[in-house]
Motif scaffolding. Structure first.
Motif, PDB file in Angstrom:
ATOM      1  N   TRP A 111       0.804  -1.218   0.000  1.00 31.57           N
ATOM      2  CA  TRP A 111       0.000   0.000   0.000  1.00 31.57           C
ATOM      3  C   TRP A 111       0.844   1.278   0.000  1.00 31.57           C
ATOM      4  CZ3 TRP A 111       1.087   3.020   4.080  1.00 31.57           C
ATOM      5  CH2 TRP A 111       1.551   2.413   5.246  1.00 31.57           C
ATOM      6  N   THR A 133       0.978   1.230  -7.289  1.00 26.67           N
ATOM      7  CA  THR A 133       0.429   0.147  -6.479  1.00 26.67           C
ATOM      8  C   THR A 133       0.318  -1.142  -7.286  1.00 26.67           C
ATOM      9  OG1 THR A 133      -0.801   1.785  -5.188  1.00 26.67           O
ATOM     10  CG2 THR A 133      -1.472  -0.513  -4.972  1.00 26.67           C
ATOM     11  N   LEU A 135       0.318   4.011  -2.683  1.00 28.36           N
ATOM     12  CA  LEU A 135      -0.760   5.016  -2.659  1.00 28.36           C
ATOM     13  C   LEU A 135      -0.283   6.383  -2.181  1.00 28.36           C
ATOM     14  CD1 LEU A 135      -3.735   2.838  -1.390  1.00 28.36           C
ATOM     15  CD2 LEU A 135      -3.389   3.770  -3.671  1.00 28.36           C
TER      16      LEU A 135
END
Length: 175
Positions: free
Chosen positions: A69, A94, A72
């Motif tokens: 993650w 991602t 992001l």
């Protein structure tokens, strides 16, 4: 008597701070994203995406460092710095990190050449995806051949960036 010039030598048992361990890779990727704001006059995109290069370098150098993650927030920062449509680098980075994770789970050992191939595929995917997002959001009718030199230049620059990340990583883990 202890020599005063040996203060820079780390002591046994000392550990680097948590900020130094966790913050150094993030700060280097953000500084790489800042390099896209450097005014370079060119008729075609030739400046490699240093933020993406540093992200891939850190991810392939230290797989345990980040979760998937992380693409992001770092992608959002890159979108804001580069002027790409918001969400394009977030999505592309991602997906590239998810792809690297999928490849990593299938391979038992990786060599340097395989890392370079993985990074080359991720670079081509991210630059072509950025071109696609720019075209569908009104960025003009840009052809793929216009960004091909940028892809080649970025792929060829990857080993140098990995070496610099390794040098920074040695400093990062030293006490």
């Amino acid at each position: 008597m202890i020599d005063r010039h040996l203060n820079h030598v780390p002591r046994l048992g000392r550990h680097p701070s948590r900020f130094r361990l966790a913050g150094t890779p993030v700060i280097t990727v953000m500084l790489g994203c800042f390099l896209t704001a450097v005014p370079v006059i060119a008729q075609s995109p030739v400046m490699p995406p240093f933020g993406l290069l540093l992200l891939l370098s850190w991810r392939l150098l230290r797989p345990e460092l980040w979760r998937t993650w992380i693409g992001l927030p770092l992608g959002l920062f890159d979108d804001m710095m580069s002027g790409q449509p918001i969400g394009s680098a977030m999505f592309l980075w991602t997906v590239a990190l998810i792809g690297i994770d999928a490849i990593e789970h299938r391979m038992v050992w990786r060599s340097y050449r395989q890392d370079w191939l993985i990074a080359a595929l991720a670079i081509i995917f991210c630059i072509a995806g950025g071109l696609f997002f720019a075209n569908i959001t009104g960025g003009g009718n840009v052809r793929f051949l216009l960004v091909a030199p940028q892809m080649v230049w970025t792929i060829l620059l990857f080993p140098f960036v990995v070496r610099q990340c390794a040098r920074i990583d040695r400093w990062r883990v030293m006490a």
